[in-house]
Design a protein around this motif. Sequence first.
Motif, short mmCIF file in Angstrom:
data_model
loop_
_atom_site.label_atom_id
_atom_site.label_comp_id
_atom_site.label_asym_id
_atom_site.label_seq_id
_atom_site.Cartn_x
_atom_site.Cartn_y
_atom_site.Cartn_z
N ARG A 1 5.52 7.12 8.98
CA ARG A 1 5.56 7.25 10.45
C ARG A 1 4.15 7.32 11.05
N GLU A 2 3.23 7.99 10.37
CA GLU A 2 1.86 8.10 10.87
C GLU A 2 1.18 6.73 10.94
N ILE A 3 1.30 5.96 9.87
CA ILE A 3 0.69 4.62 9.86
C ILE A 3 1.38 3.75 10.92
N ALA A 4 2.70 3.80 10.97
CA ALA A 4 3.43 3.00 11.97
C ALA A 4 2.99 3.37 13.37
N ASN A 5 2.83 4.65 13.64
CA ASN A 5 2.43 5.10 14.97
C ASN A 5 1.03 4.59 15.33
N LYS A 6 0.13 4.54 14.35
CA LYS A 6 -1.24 4.05 14.60
C LYS A 6 -1.25 2.56 14.93
N THR A 7 -0.28 1.81 14.40
CA THR A 7 -0.33 0.35 14.53
C THR A 7 0.67 -0.20 15.53
N TRP A 8 1.82 0.43 15.65
CA TRP A 8 2.93 -0.13 16.42
C TRP A 8 2.57 -0.38 17.88
N PHE A 9 2.09 0.65 18.55
CA PHE A 9 1.89 0.55 19.99
C PHE A 9 0.71 -0.34 20.35
N LEU B 1 -3.70 3.65 3.63
CA LEU B 1 -4.16 2.67 4.61
C LEU B 1 -3.02 1.92 5.26
N ALA B 2 -1.97 1.68 4.46
CA ALA B 2 -0.94 0.74 4.92
C ALA B 2 0.36 1.00 4.17
N PHE B 3 1.41 0.35 4.70
CA PHE B 3 2.67 0.32 3.98
C PHE B 3 3.35 -1.01 4.25
N LEU C 1 5.07 -4.64 7.46
CA LEU C 1 3.73 -4.57 6.90
C LEU C 1 2.83 -4.06 8.01
N TYR C 2 2.37 -2.83 7.85
CA TYR C 2 1.51 -2.22 8.87
C TYR C 2 0.31 -1.58 8.21
N LEU C 3 -0.85 -1.96 8.71
CA LEU C 3 -2.14 -1.51 8.19
C LEU C 3 -2.86 -0.75 9.30
N ASP C 4 -3.37 0.42 8.96
CA ASP C 4 -4.17 1.20 9.90
C ASP C 4 -5.18 0.27 10.57
#
Length: 166
Positions: free
Chosen positions: A17-25, A70-72, A91-94
């Motif tokens: 969730r933390e990585i997703a939150n950093k990248t999603w928006f 870094l990513a997931f 696939l989401y990368l900080d």
Amino acid sequence: MGIIYQIATHKDIKVIREIANKTWFVTYEPILGKEQPKYMFDEIYSESALLEQMQEGQTFILQYLYNEVLAFASYSLKSYEKELTYKLNKLYLDPSFQGGGYGKKLISEVEKHVKALGAKNLDLNVNRHNKAIDFYKKNGFTIIEEVDIPFGPYFMNDFIMRKVLV
């Protein structure tokens, strides 16, 4: 280089969730505005939704550089046709690490996993206005279809991209 990969479990949902939150928006608000990305994030990345995705067969892989995630990515079986196809669901990368080759390495790790399962193809959906399309093309994916998928009160206007695995 210190990169390691780990299959995620329900204990890793908070870090996903933390990585997703950093990248999603930062990815989707410029394309879709504020309301649709918030709605979709709440639906896809709530703790209960992520747990359900894991229980339904999505495999999540965490990418670490030393001790920092870094990513997931996540993948699952898409079809049992004669050409076994898996789907790269996420696939989401900080963002602070984008452009350093980490995304390419993570795709390679996913490919390694799905090839070991017999995959012939790896598909993904990407918003038609997402700049990641160029990244996926550089990594061997081609656009095979254009789709509009209902998602609550919205639509996901995507390309389906495929990489034939050899």
